[in-house]
Scaffold this motif. Sequence first.
Motif, short mmCIF file in Angstrom:
data_model
loop_
_atom_site.label_atom_id
_atom_site.label_comp_id
_atom_site.label_asym_id
_atom_site.label_seq_id
_atom_site.Cartn_x
_atom_site.Cartn_y
_atom_site.Cartn_z
N GLN A 107 0.82 -1.21 0.00
CA GLN A 107 0.00 0.00 0.00
C GLN A 107 0.85 1.26 0.00
O GLN A 107 0.50 2.26 -0.63
CB GLN A 107 -0.92 0.00 1.23
CG GLN A 107 -2.03 -1.04 1.18
CD GLN A 107 -2.80 -1.12 2.49
OE1 GLN A 107 -2.23 -0.92 3.56
NE2 GLN A 107 -4.10 -1.43 2.42
N ALA A 108 1.96 1.23 0.70
CA ALA A 108 2.80 2.43 0.83
C ALA A 108 3.69 2.67 -0.38
O ALA A 108 3.95 3.82 -0.74
CB ALA A 108 3.66 2.32 2.09
N LEU A 167 8.10 5.23 -4.42
CA LEU A 167 6.82 5.69 -3.92
C LEU A 167 5.74 5.57 -4.99
O LEU A 167 6.03 5.37 -6.19
CB LEU A 167 6.93 7.13 -3.44
CG LEU A 167 7.87 7.40 -2.25
CD1 LEU A 167 7.89 8.89 -1.93
CD2 LEU A 167 7.45 6.60 -1.03
N GLN A 168 4.50 5.73 -4.58
CA GLN A 168 3.39 5.61 -5.52
C GLN A 168 3.43 6.66 -6.62
O GLN A 168 2.91 6.44 -7.72
CB GLN A 168 2.05 5.71 -4.76
CG GLN A 168 1.81 4.61 -3.74
CD GLN A 168 1.60 3.24 -4.36
OE1 GLN A 168 1.55 3.09 -5.59
NE2 GLN A 168 1.49 2.21 -3.53
N ASP A 169 4.09 7.81 -6.36
CA ASP A 169 4.19 8.86 -7.39
C ASP A 169 5.40 8.67 -8.29
O ASP A 169 5.70 9.53 -9.13
CB ASP A 169 4.22 10.25 -6.75
CG ASP A 169 5.45 10.46 -5.86
OD1 ASP A 169 6.31 9.55 -5.78
OD2 ASP A 169 5.55 11.53 -5.24
N VAL A 211 13.86 14.46 2.54
CA VAL A 211 13.24 13.48 3.44
C VAL A 211 11.73 13.53 3.26
O VAL A 211 11.13 14.61 3.21
CB VAL A 211 13.61 13.78 4.91
CG1 VAL A 211 12.91 12.78 5.85
CG2 VAL A 211 15.11 13.71 5.11
N HIS A 212 11.11 12.36 3.17
CA HIS A 212 9.65 12.27 3.06
C HIS A 212 9.10 12.07 4.48
O HIS A 212 8.99 10.95 4.98
CB HIS A 212 9.26 11.12 2.13
CG HIS A 212 9.74 11.32 0.73
ND1 HIS A 212 8.99 11.97 -0.24
CD2 HIS A 212 10.92 10.98 0.15
CE1 HIS A 212 9.69 12.01 -1.37
NE2 HIS A 212 10.85 11.41 -1.17
N MET A 213 8.78 13.20 5.11
CA MET A 213 8.41 13.18 6.52
C MET A 213 7.11 12.41 6.78
O MET A 213 6.92 11.87 7.87
CB MET A 213 8.27 14.61 7.05
CG MET A 213 9.56 15.42 7.02
SD MET A 213 10.90 14.71 8.01
CE MET A 213 10.25 14.87 9.66
N GLU A 214 6.23 12.34 5.76
CA GLU A 214 4.96 11.63 5.97
C GLU A 214 5.17 10.13 6.18
O GLU A 214 4.30 9.44 6.72
CB GLU A 214 4.02 11.88 4.79
CG GLU A 214 4.47 11.32 3.45
CD GLU A 214 5.36 12.27 2.67
OE1 GLU A 214 5.44 12.12 1.44
OE2 GLU A 214 5.98 13.15 3.31
N TRP A 215 6.31 9.61 5.73
CA TRP A 215 6.62 8.18 5.90
C TRP A 215 7.69 7.95 6.98
O TRP A 215 8.16 6.83 7.14
CB TRP A 215 7.11 7.57 4.58
CG TRP A 215 6.14 7.69 3.44
CD1 TRP A 215 6.30 8.37 2.29
CD2 TRP A 215 4.85 7.10 3.36
NE1 TRP A 215 5.21 8.27 1.49
CE2 TRP A 215 4.28 7.47 2.13
CE3 TRP A 215 4.09 6.28 4.22
CZ2 TRP A 215 3.01 7.08 1.72
CZ3 TRP A 215 2.83 5.88 3.81
CH2 TRP A 215 2.32 6.28 2.58
N VAL A 260 11.64 4.33 11.29
CA VAL A 260 11.69 4.26 9.81
C VAL A 260 11.95 5.65 9.26
O VAL A 260 11.37 6.64 9.74
CB VAL A 260 10.36 3.70 9.23
CG1 VAL A 260 10.37 3.80 7.70
CG2 VAL A 260 10.13 2.26 9.66
N MET A 261 12.82 5.73 8.25
CA MET A 261 13.04 7.00 7.56
C MET A 261 13.09 6.74 6.06
O MET A 261 13.75 5.81 5.60
CB MET A 261 14.34 7.67 8.00
CG MET A 261 14.49 9.08 7.41
SD MET A 261 15.90 10.01 8.08
CE MET A 261 17.25 9.19 7.26
N VAL A 262 12.38 7.58 5.31
CA VAL A 262 12.32 7.47 3.86
C VAL A 262 12.85 8.77 3.26
O VAL A 262 12.40 9.86 3.61
CB VAL A 262 10.87 7.22 3.38
CG1 VAL A 262 10.82 7.12 1.85
CG2 VAL A 262 10.31 5.95 4.01
#
Length: 548
Positions: A122-123, A145-147, A231-235, A240-242
């Motif tokens: 899903q992520a 990512l999905q985008d 950094v993708h703070m929403e994830w 965990v860090m993305v």
Amino acid sequence: MLAGTLLALRDHARVRAIGAVIARYGMGDVMHRLGLSELLPGSKTAVPSEMPERSAPERLRRALEELGPTFIKLGQILATRNDLLPVEWTQELEKLQGHAAPVPWESIRSELESALGQTVEQAFARFDDQVLASASMAQVYRACLQDGTEVVVKVQRPGLEPLIQADLRLLKQIARLVQQQGLLPEYRPYDIVRALADAIADELDFTREAANTVAVRENMEPFKDIVVPRVHMEWTSPTVMVQDFVPGVSPIKEAELLAIGADRPLLARRGALAFLHMVLEDGLFHADPHPGNMMALPGNKVAFIDFGLVGHVTERRRQQLLVLLRAIVDGQADGVATTLLDWSGAEDFDWTRLEESAQRYVARQSSGLLSISAALLDFMALARENHLILPPDLALLFKAFITADGVLKRLDPQFDVVEVAQPVIMGLMRKQYSPRRVYADLQRSLLESRQLAMDAPQLLRLLMHRVRQGKISARIQVEGMPRLASSLEKAATRLAIAIVTAAFVLILGPVLVTRGPSWLGLTIFSWAGLLAALLGLVLVLWGFWRRR
């Protein structure tokens, strides 16, 4: 008693495991010399026959690797302390990069999905479950990512915290015992363990690393040729860090640098200017810029990644650092010695010895082409030679400078960081003494003086209240106090004799000067008084002459 207490605690199994590793790598003799062999059962076991063939620094490094993330991090901190340890020890400890066998994907998947609050599918549009990198505290994977954004996902290894907390409890007990026994006072063991606990707390919370990355990225915006991943703070969460994937090339990979058409001297210059900007202007710098964290990109761009370890430099520290660098470049021994003393905060030191050491230090730096790495290593050796301890933040900064300089030299062996740094340093010093800066400093001083003046009446009232209650006490230690007391006693005795003698003279003098035989118009007692006065004058003048 402490050993028995520790063994009765829940960390009993861990204590025995550590003792066994220490014995296996032949470090039991060190524990015995520290009086800690009873603390770690099993540490007195005989040393395996193959271990004495290896050097003590190597055996220590291997033992720390086997003991896991807490001890690996302890070794990495000690690797920055050239002011405490000889070079052969710090060089060996630098090899501690925290590599570890990867945890199976299913365990990592569970940790990842728990942090994300959804399934991996899903992520992410794509997730490669083959480990990209495996360290003692985390594992890294490629994903999309999905985008369509290519990212790397850093996931904390499960089950770390209980083990780390047990290790920290044990290390704090050992450090406290060492200090209570008065051992290794110059190493300040409890301060080292406290720094270790702070560093691990930062590494265990990935949101701190994410915040550091965001801050450095913002600071580097004026540098169009410097890349810091987004950094993708929403994830991102504590485990965990993305962040964006950066397709960089390590400075030590010759063929890959050639393939992207790298201009190596230009890359070295750009990397140096960016690092100097982080340290001297931003006060937030990458503290571990090794070849895996500072990379080359197509178009002669430089990328900085992995901000799990950063350093902070206060404005006062930056000013002191500028003074030191200028003193090294100009060969000012007094400036080097004064800065070292200011940083160490030492009260008991031999100024003459330190001054002579500083003069030899600047002579060595001016004898050939100045190398910032050699100068800083030599500076920390200067501190160690004079038993002066640098603050941990400075030891980390110097180590980062040395590491960065080594990477830049790999890019361009002829690179001279001093040549690049000198105009930057001069510009910053001019800025410090510009009219605007002086005016701002004056305003700040006036505000502080005003606040001090406003606080003074209250402080004075409190002082007077304590005086009335008889609660003011002072402890003063004066060197040579017995000698001073003896001198005061002699002076008081002489003063008492003089007062008594003067009293007798004043009472009997008028009577005696008129009695007895006379000669040249003066009685014998008058001649005796005159002779005594002359003799006293001679003794006073002699005393003044001897003190000169």
